[in-house]
Motif scaffolding. Structure first.
Motif, mmCIF file in Angstrom:
data_model
loop_
_atom_site.group_PDB
_atom_site.id
_atom_site.type_symbol
_atom_site.label_atom_id
_atom_site.label_comp_id
_atom_site.label_asym_id
_atom_site.label_seq_id
_atom_site.Cartn_x
_atom_site.Cartn_y
_atom_site.Cartn_z
ATOM 1 N N ARG A 296 0.829 -1.211 0.000
ATOM 2 C CA ARG A 296 0.000 0.000 0.000
ATOM 3 C C ARG A 296 0.860 1.256 0.000
ATOM 4 N N ALA A 297 1.799 1.280 -0.913
ATOM 5 C CA ALA A 297 2.721 2.411 -1.004
ATOM 6 C C ALA A 297 1.986 3.676 -1.401
ATOM 7 N N ASP A 298 2.470 4.795 -0.869
ATOM 8 C CA ASP A 298 1.925 6.106 -1.234
ATOM 9 C C ASP A 298 2.614 6.661 -2.465
ATOM 10 N N LEU A 299 3.866 6.253 -2.707
ATOM 11 C CA LEU A 299 4.628 6.690 -3.878
ATOM 12 C C LEU A 299 5.447 5.520 -4.402
ATOM 13 N N PHE A 300 5.778 5.583 -5.688
ATOM 14 C CA PHE A 300 6.641 4.581 -6.319
ATOM 15 C C PHE A 300 7.726 5.321 -7.092
ATOM 16 N N VAL A 301 8.988 5.026 -6.769
ATOM 17 C CA VAL A 301 10.125 5.699 -7.418
ATOM 18 C C VAL A 301 11.038 4.629 -8.002
ATOM 19 N N SER A 302 11.134 4.600 -9.323
ATOM 20 C CA SER A 302 12.003 3.644 -10.008
ATOM 21 C C SER A 302 13.309 4.355 -10.385
ATOM 22 N N ILE A 303 14.431 3.780 -9.973
ATOM 23 C CA ILE A 303 15.741 4.423 -10.113
ATOM 24 C C ILE A 303 16.543 3.735 -11.212
ATOM 25 N N HIS A 304 17.086 4.539 -12.134
ATOM 26 C CA HIS A 304 17.822 4.011 -13.274
ATOM 27 C C HIS A 304 19.055 4.871 -13.551
ATOM 28 N N ALA A 305 19.877 4.402 -14.482
ATOM 29 C CA ALA A 305 21.036 5.156 -14.967
ATOM 30 C C ALA A 305 21.005 5.077 -16.483
ATOM 31 N N ASP A 306 20.788 6.189 -17.120
ATOM 32 C CA ASP A 306 20.502 6.269 -18.543
ATOM 33 C C ASP A 306 21.692 5.844 -19.401
ATOM 34 N N GLU A 413 16.050 8.884 -14.097
ATOM 35 C CA GLU A 413 17.334 8.557 -14.720
ATOM 36 C C GLU A 413 18.375 9.447 -14.038
ATOM 37 N N THR A 414 19.131 8.861 -13.121
ATOM 38 C CA THR A 414 20.033 9.643 -12.272
ATOM 39 C C THR A 414 21.122 10.339 -13.073
ATOM 40 N N ALA A 415 21.650 9.660 -14.085
ATOM 41 C CA ALA A 415 22.708 10.205 -14.934
ATOM 42 C C ALA A 415 22.929 9.213 -16.066
ATOM 43 N N PHE A 416 23.800 9.573 -17.016
ATOM 44 C CA PHE A 416 24.093 8.689 -18.146
ATOM 45 C C PHE A 416 25.307 7.831 -17.826
ATOM 46 N N ILE A 417 25.067 6.538 -17.626
ATOM 47 C CA ILE A 417 26.179 5.633 -17.355
ATOM 48 C C ILE A 417 27.027 5.429 -18.615
ATOM 49 N N SER A 418 26.471 5.791 -19.768
ATOM 50 C CA SER A 418 27.221 5.707 -21.024
ATOM 51 C C SER A 418 28.162 6.886 -21.215
ATOM 52 N N ASN A 419 28.048 7.913 -20.361
ATOM 53 C CA ASN A 419 28.960 9.058 -20.388
ATOM 54 C C ASN A 419 30.123 8.777 -19.436
ATOM 55 N N PRO A 420 31.377 8.776 -19.909
ATOM 56 C CA PRO A 420 32.503 8.394 -19.046
ATOM 57 C C PRO A 420 32.607 9.215 -17.762
#
Length: 462
Positions: A296-306, A413-420
């Motif tokens: 019964r979550a009030d919010l859902f936050v999906s975390i990724h790295a673009d 999308e926290t940041a681009f993991i494809s960017n060195p």
């Protein structure tokens, strides 16, 4: 380096020169053997080769090229990967509990023999694994179990960097209940024992706990409001997500940030966080949403790295679900890439719950999407203090993981993991902590400005 032992053959061909052989043909003397016609020779060689690989003759054995074991509290997954489709049969055996898998036409190589070393002592379901030659042409894998299981065995076609996979999912006979686990973790007894994962609140959904007796008087417990945030660390297990040029896996970065964010949320009064995965294992997209709904979550936050094909792409982004279409071609491309996680991670389509699928595909949820926008804007504003924003506004696309009809949901999308440069920062603990702090501030700001009308009721037990 993948072991491909057994895929080739070394054969000796016919000699390059004719020899002279005495032949008894009813005539006198010895004559040279007739020269073999080249076309007949090629036909003979082809027939011999066909006999070697024909099912009627001695069939060529295939080899496994990789084996992997992914334990988790909910289930343990075993993956056997081959260059060709694997033929198999399986059965459950009791006293003691074992899952037996026979692999037909598979060579017993070093990859299969490495299976026992991949089982952890902490695995909830597997005691040990052994593999051996059962009979000619058949390798038997025996999985000794710690308790009874409900196995789900299925195959996956090649996708991404994977070949043909045979998947063994070992589910408990009693399904894991995340809400019950949350209640037990948040109980006063666990808190007194020093459990740092929760707080001292015991959940009382919809109704307060039974009042305590003190000095012969009934005392009502103090009731507070407690907001629950479901944190979804993207990818995991068979699905590594994007891979940076320096070799970083998105699944590892997202889990590290999610764990940091959970600790920060749990430290806030009246808030707690729940992880959809707390280890390196795969969780299908619809199950991530279902787990958030079950607690019964009030919010859902999906975390990724673009990730993008060009390494210069950089910055942070926030996305919400779209009812009609993507807000940009880049958002549409990203949603398709994230939705393909089920193909890479491996979903048993036979187990899909049609009712859940229909519920998640019901996009008549305008109010929820509006609240998602509010959450997204609050988080985007805080992310801008830590990293450059890839785009200054919240974007929309058809992300499967955001399809909870009743929970405001965002994908970050926290940041681009494809960017060195950003890949190096994403692997820096101090930067991960700053990112988690920014996300926590965005969530807190949302609750302050747009408090849900009916958050979780919690009884504080004295």
């Amino acid at each position: 380096m993948r072991d491909r032992t057994g895929e080739g053959y070394t054969r000796r061909g016919p000699g390059a020169q004719d020899d002279l052989t005495p032949i008894e043909d009813g005539t006198e003397g010895v004559r040279p053997r007739a020269r073999i016609d080249r076309r007949r020779l090629l036909k003979f060689a082809g027939a011999s080769l066909a006999l070697l690989v024909s099912p009627v003759g001695h069939a060529a054995r295939s080899s496994l090229i990789a084996v992997r074991v992914w334990p988790s509290p909910e289930y343990t997954r075993i993956t056997l990967e081959g260059a060709a489709q694997l033929r198999f049969s399986h059965m459950l055996v009791q006293d003691p509990d074992r899952l037996v898998v026979d692999l037909d036409g598979v060579e017993l190589n070093s990859v299969l023999q490495s299976l026992p070393s991949k089982v952890l002592d902490s695995d909830p379901y597997i005691r040990l694994i052994r593999a051996g030659q059962n009979r000619p042409g058949v390798v038997r894998v025996v999985i000794e179990l710690k308790s009874a299981i409900n196995p789900q065995v299925f195959t996956l076609d090649p996708v991404g960097n994977y070949g043909h996979r045979l998947v063994l999912d070992l589910h408990p006979t009693e399904e894991h209940d995340p809400l019950l686990a949350l209640i037990m973790k948040d109980s006063p007894m666990d808190a007194a024992m020093g459990d740092s994962g929760g707080n001292s609140n015991a959940v009382a959904r919809s109704q307060p706990a039974e009042p305590a007796q003190r000095g012969g008087r009934r005392q009502e417990p103090a009731v507070n409001r407690l907001y629950t945030v479901a944190l979804d660390a993207g990818h995991g297990g068979e699905d590594p997500g994007a891979i940076g040029r320096g070799g970083s896996y998105e699944k590892n970065v997202t889990l590290s940030i999610a764990r940091r964010l959970k600790r920060k949320i749990d430290a806030q009064p009246g808030m707690r966080a729940v992880l959809t995965r707390d280890g390196d294992y795969f969780v299908p997209l619809h199950q991530r949403v279902a787990r958030a709904r079950r607690v019964r979550a009030d919010l859902f936050v999906s975390i990724h790295a673009d990730a993008f094909v060009r390494p210069e792409a950089n910055g942070s982004s926030v996305y919400v679900l779209s009812e009609r279409g993507a807000s940009s071609s880049a958002a549409r491309w990203l949603a398709q890439k994230e939705n393909d996680a089920d193909l890479v991670g491996g979903v048993n389509l036979a187990r899909q719950d049609g009712h859940i699928a229909r519920t998640l595909l019901d996009l008549s949820q305008t109010a929820t999407i509006n609240d998602s926008f509010k959450l997204g804007r609050a988080m985007l504003g805080e992310l801008g203090t830590v990293n450059r924003l890839h785009k200054p506004e919240v974007e929309q696309a058809g992300f499967a993981v955001l399809r909870a009809p009743d929970i405001p949901s965002v994908l970050v999308e926290t940041a681009f993991i494809s960017n060195p440069q950003e890949e190096r920062r994403l692997n820096d603990e101090a930067y991960q902590d700053k990112m988690a702090t920014a996300l926590m501030r965005g969530i807190k700001r949302y609750f302050q400005e747009h408090a849900p009308s009916a958050p979780t009721r919690v009884a504080q037990l004295d």
